[in-house]
Write a protein that holds these residues in place. Structure first.
Motif, short mmCIF file in Angstrom:
data_model
loop_
_atom_site.label_atom_id
_atom_site.label_comp_id
_atom_site.label_asym_id
_atom_site.label_seq_id
_atom_site.Cartn_x
_atom_site.Cartn_y
_atom_site.Cartn_z
N SER A 1 1.73 6.65 -6.81
CA SER A 1 -0.07 6.63 -7.59
C SER A 1 -0.21 8.49 -7.72
O SER A 1 -1.12 9.11 -8.35
CB SER A 1 -0.97 6.47 -7.14
N ARG A 2 0.67 9.31 -6.50
CA ARG A 2 0.36 10.05 -6.02
C ARG A 2 1.27 10.56 -7.01
O ARG A 2 0.27 12.42 -6.94
CB ARG A 2 0.44 10.46 -4.39
N GLU B 1 0.87 -1.38 0.13
CA GLU B 1 -0.38 0.00 -0.40
C GLU B 1 0.81 1.58 -0.28
O GLU B 1 0.59 1.98 -0.72
CB GLU B 1 -0.94 -0.12 1.45
N ALA B 2 1.94 1.49 1.05
CA ALA B 2 2.82 2.29 0.74
C ALA B 2 3.44 2.68 -0.43
O ALA B 2 3.75 3.61 -0.68
CB ALA B 2 4.10 1.97 2.25
N ASP C 1 -3.08 -1.50 -10.18
CA ASP C 1 -2.14 -2.51 -9.47
C ASP C 1 -2.89 -3.77 -9.71
O ASP C 1 -3.85 -4.61 -10.12
CB ASP C 1 -2.81 -2.07 -8.14
N LYS D 1 1.02 3.84 -3.11
CA LYS D 1 0.61 5.45 -2.59
C LYS D 1 1.82 6.42 -3.36
O LYS D 1 0.92 7.11 -3.92
CB LYS D 1 0.77 5.65 -1.19
N THR D 2 2.55 5.69 -2.81
CA THR D 2 3.86 6.55 -2.88
C THR D 2 4.09 6.91 -4.86
O THR D 2 4.16 8.73 -5.34
CB THR D 2 4.66 5.89 -2.57
#
Length: 299
Positions: free
Chosen positions: A61-62, A54-55, A73, A58-59
């Motif tokens: 994708s943002r 997840e981390a 994903d 998120k890193t």
């Protein structure tokens, strides 16, 4: 260019159909996730532990709105099967009907199995020669059975954990997490000190120029067959706290209990005697504990 600014290794050197280890650090040089970056013809695949999934997602994708790319994903769409051992080449060639004996240690091959696309990645998770196979999750069970029919032996998660520790391979959520500076985690192959700027570079380079980290992940071999729990404190011979165990197992091949753990720099020299509560001695050991066919074939 985008990925190169976020990870510790040099993406500019990663050729098509190759992979490299890397880490995503925070601005403080601490670990978001340890990954494998695979470069395919028209995409990069980033593979990481479930605990850091997840981390890392998120890193990456943002930043999608800032670049001409998108992130998807593939976790639920993809099955990963790993074939490890001295006969790995033989099994892969028999089942997938493609030659892999000349595939480099960082090599990637895209091919088909029964009209289904598969990606073959040469990689070890056990200190033995090995391959990871990525395939559509709907076909994963069928390929797994084909490998078993070809005499592949299924191993339990407990056996795989022993092999992982014997191979000295750190796992996120067990041997490293977001509290660790990247250079503490024994991910030396995942860091380039010659590339340009990336997130956290200042801290990582400063530690390198200082000479060493205060503590580092290492191997420990016990003078007992007794199970030692992860999290156990490591002490010096005069009783001072110098580290902590992260992963432990009894190795049938070594006939000893072994572990991965963090030890202060001055106690890292292989063969140094340390004490594990309650008064059980161990010696620090160079990793990997066992150098299997991956190393024998790779020099």
């Amino acid at each position: 260019m985008f990925l190169n600014g976020l990870i510790t290794n040099d993406m500019k050197t990663l050729a098509e159909n190759r992979w490299m280890p890397a880490a995503f650090p925070t601005v403080q040089g601490r670990l978001i996730g340890a990954v494998r970056v695979v470069r395919l013809k028209d995409a990069f695949v980033i593979d990481t532990d479930a605990e850091s999934h997840e981390a890392v997602l998120k890193t990456v994708s943002r930043f999608t709105l800032a670049g001409d790319f998108h992130v998807k994903d593939l976790t639920t769409e993809t099955a990963l099967l790993s074939v490890q051992g001295k006969r790995a080449v033989e099994l892969i060639e028999k089942v997938l009907e493609t030659s892999v004996s000349d595939l480099p240690r960082d090599g990637v091959l895209e091919t088909n199995w029964q009209n289904t696309p598969v990606t073959i990645i040469r990689a070890t998770h056990t200190a033995e020669d090995g391959f990871d196979i990525l395939i559509d999750s709907a076909e994963g069970a069928q390929l797994r059975q084909a490998l078993i029919d070809a005499d592949a032996q299924v191993v339990s998660s407990e056996v795989f954990e022993i092999l992982r520790i014997e191979a000295g391979i750190a796992r996120f959520g067990h041997d490293m997490d977001e509290t660790n500076v990247v250079t503490e985690t024994n991910l030396d192959d995942a860091v380039s000190y010659t590339k340009g700027c990336y997130v956290g570079q200042e801290i990582v380079v400063r530690i390198k120029h200082r000479g060493h980290v205060a503590k580092k992940l290492t191997g420990l071999r016990f003078q007992t067959e007794k199970r030692i729990e992860p999290g156990t404190i490591i002490k010096s011979s005069d009783g001072k706290e110098i580290g902590k165990l992260t992963s432990t197992a009894f190795s049938p091949k070594l006939e000893a209990t072994i572990a991965l753990g963090y030890v202060r720099y001055e106690f890292l020299n292989p063969g140094t005697t340390v004490v594990i509560e309650p008064e059980i001695q161990a010696t620090t050991a160079e990793l990997p504990f066992i150098r299997g066919s991956w190393y024998q074939d790779n020099g």
